[in-house]
Design a protein around this motif. Sequence first.
Motif, PDB file in Angstrom:
ATOM      1  N   GLY A  39      41.173  34.962  33.742  1.00  0.00           N
ATOM      2  CA  GLY A  39      39.777  34.443  34.220  1.00  0.00           C
ATOM      3  C   GLY A  39      38.667  34.532  33.102  1.00  0.00           C
ATOM      4  O   GLY A  39      37.952  33.690  33.305  1.00  0.00           O
ATOM      5  N   LEU A  40      38.860  35.723  32.563  1.00  0.00           N
ATOM      6  CA  LEU A  40      37.615  36.002  31.743  1.00  0.00           C
ATOM      7  C   LEU A  40      37.830  35.152  30.363  1.00  0.00           C
ATOM      8  O   LEU A  40      38.690  34.461  29.973  1.00  0.00           O
ATOM      9  N   ASP A  78      42.760  33.768  39.745  1.00  0.00           N
ATOM     10  CA  ASP A  78      43.898  35.137  39.767  1.00  0.00           C
ATOM     11  C   ASP A  78      44.932  34.619  40.729  1.00  0.00           C
ATOM     12  O   ASP A  78      46.181  34.861  40.600  1.00  0.00           O
ATOM     13  N   PRO A  95      45.216  39.968  36.544  1.00  0.00           N
ATOM     14  CA  PRO A  95      44.186  39.974  37.402  1.00  0.00           C
ATOM     15  C   PRO A  95      43.847  41.640  37.723  1.00  0.00           C
ATOM     16  O   PRO A  95      44.388  42.319  37.274  1.00  0.00           O
ATOM     17  N   SER A  96      42.596  41.509  38.266  1.00  0.00           N
ATOM     18  CA  SER A  96      42.093  42.665  38.517  1.00  0.00           C
ATOM     19  C   SER A  96      43.190  43.211  39.891  1.00  0.00           C
ATOM     20  O   SER A  96      43.644  42.185  40.436  1.00  0.00           O
ATOM     21  N   ASN A 151      39.765  47.656  33.374  1.00  0.00           N
ATOM     22  CA  ASN A 151      38.586  46.851  33.529  1.00  0.00           C
ATOM     23  C   ASN A 151      37.168  47.491  33.603  1.00  0.00           C
ATOM     24  O   ASN A 151      36.229  47.160  32.910  1.00  0.00           O
ATOM     25  N   ARG A 154      32.707  49.311  38.316  1.00  0.00           N
ATOM     26  CA  ARG A 154      32.221  47.991  38.698  1.00  0.00           C
ATOM     27  C   ARG A 154      30.476  48.287  39.255  1.00  0.00           C
ATOM     28  O   ARG A 154      30.297  49.412  39.805  1.00  0.00           O
ATOM     29  N   ARG A 175      28.465  38.039  45.746  1.00  0.00           N
ATOM     30  CA  ARG A 175      30.023  37.416  45.594  1.00  0.00           C
ATOM     31  C   ARG A 175      30.842  38.886  45.416  1.00  0.00           C
ATOM     32  O   ARG A 175      30.626  39.633  44.690  1.00  0.00           O
ATOM     33  N   MET A 177      35.362  39.889  45.041  1.00  0.00           N
ATOM     34  CA  MET A 177      36.497  39.420  44.924  1.00  0.00           C
ATOM     35  C   MET A 177      37.071  39.404  46.193  1.00  0.00           C
ATOM     36  O   MET A 177      36.592  39.885  47.279  1.00  0.00           O
ATOM     37  N   PHE A 198      36.642  34.233  40.743  1.00  0.00           N
ATOM     38  CA  PHE A 198      35.997  34.620  39.448  1.00  0.00           C
ATOM     39  C   PHE A 198      35.397  33.316  38.891  1.00  0.00           C
ATOM     40  O   PHE A 198      34.306  33.430  38.323  1.00  0.00           O
ATOM     41  N   ASN A 215      30.582  43.766  38.789  1.00  0.00           N
ATOM     42  CA  ASN A 215      31.644  43.731  37.782  1.00  0.00           C
ATOM     43  C   ASN A 215      31.180  44.706  36.625  1.00  0.00           C
ATOM     44  O   ASN A 215      30.175  45.251  36.496  1.00  0.00           O
ATOM     45  N   PHE A 242      43.009  46.388  35.769  1.00  0.00           N
ATOM     46  CA  PHE A 242      43.717  45.335  35.596  1.00  0.00           C
ATOM     47  C   PHE A 242      45.266  45.507  35.897  1.00  0.00           C
ATOM     48  O   PHE A 242      45.705  46.645  35.225  1.00  0.00           O
TER      49      PHE A 242
HETATM   50  C1  TK8 Z   1      39.266  37.667  36.279  1.00  0.00           C
HETATM   51  C2  TK8 Z   1      38.821  38.550  37.275  1.00  0.00           C
HETATM   52  C3  TK8 Z   1      37.755  39.565  37.146  1.00  0.00           C
HETATM   53  C4  TK8 Z   1      37.292  40.442  38.190  1.00  0.00           C
HETATM   54  C5  TK8 Z   1      36.705  39.613  39.116  1.00  0.00           C
HETATM   55  O1  TK8 Z   1      40.193  36.834  36.593  1.00  0.00           O
HETATM   56  O2  TK8 Z   1      37.245  38.634  39.989  1.00  0.00           O
HETATM   57  O3  TK8 Z   1      35.396  39.906  39.261  1.00  0.00           O
HETATM   58  O4  TK8 Z   1      36.592  41.591  37.905  1.00  0.00           O
HETATM   59  O5  TK8 Z   1      37.766  40.154  35.829  1.00  0.00           O
HETATM   60  O6  TK8 Z   1      39.969  39.583  37.521  1.00  0.00           O
END
Ligand code: TK8
Length: 339
Positions: A39-40, A78, A95-96, A151, A154, A175, A177, A198, A215, A242
């Motif tokens: 996703g990044l 994801d 994914p996370s 990752n 956060r 927002r 996850m 994401f 994040n 991740f």
């Molecule tokens: C990217 C995500 C992302 C995660 C999120 O696909 O969704 O905020 O931190 O890095 O996995």
Amino acid sequence: LVLSLIVAMVGCSSAPSNGEQGEAGSVEQEKYVIRAGIGLNDQHPQYKGLEIFKEYIERESDGRVEVQLFHSSQLGDDIQMMEALQLGSQEVTCPSSAPITSIDKRFMIFDLPFLFPTEEVASDFVDGPLGQELLDGLEEHGLVGLAYWENGYRHLTNNVREVKTPEDMKGLKIRTMENQVHLDFFRALGANPTPMPFGELFTAMQQGVVDGQENPVPTIYLQNYPEVQKYTTLTGHVYSPFVLLMSKVFWDGLPADLQEIVQEAAFIARDEERRISREYTEELADGLREAGMTVTELTPEQQQMFQEATSSTVEKFKNEIGADYVEQVLAEIERLSNR
Ligand code: TK8
């Protein structure tokens, strides 16, 4: 037609089919393609990790495996990509850990706030027996957990006000996850959490659908959030790693020597990805200031206030995940912290 098929297989065609046998009697080996989607964007340490993963596999397999990289949700979000892995229509994603809780709720341990005291303890934990047990558990769900990548801790950003205490969180639309623990955590703080994939986040912030998000620093900086967010608070509330995943259908079709190469690549790339992630985390907090954001560090007392305000989340999900299991996790983290 037969001839052109053989030519396509021999000559590194753009999309050779996975695991397809060569013509009978052909000396050509099977060729495999790994499509890895994230996703990044391609600036993120995760993508740099994937480039290392790709180079290693292509080199060590002598070209028997081709790895194609897709960033910025080009192959989906994801959850969609995990489903594609389960079906065998995509080979790799990263994914996370948070969305993996929809498959195995024990992954919720990584969403419990203020769990890991340092990144080193976190990576020792995930690389240890309890982390491996969680990866092993994914096989029955059609996924092979190759490794944990980083990752990072956060942190909160928003567009409304500088956040220093839980009081400041009141009413902020955040927002999160797609994860129950995160929702509960932000509700406990009096915020208004909205789960969202994401890939939709930047536009949602730009259009004011949400006031903020959370994040790690590299993501905040490299995804250009300073363009649409004014305030960062270094809350460090959660370390959700991740997880580098491979489709089990694809894995099972790989010869053992190639499985070994893929597994090695996952570890080598992991070590480098963690190094880059930590380097970026250190450097880019200043980058956020230079990009015009107000970056707020919390005092230990303020951090304590966030911890206390969300202790109900820990209690609630301890039971949901399984109290004995969570105790075992906490004991292991304690042991690793005191080494
Ligand atoms: C990217 C995500 C992302 C995660 C999120 O696909 O969704 O905020 O931190 O890095 O996995």
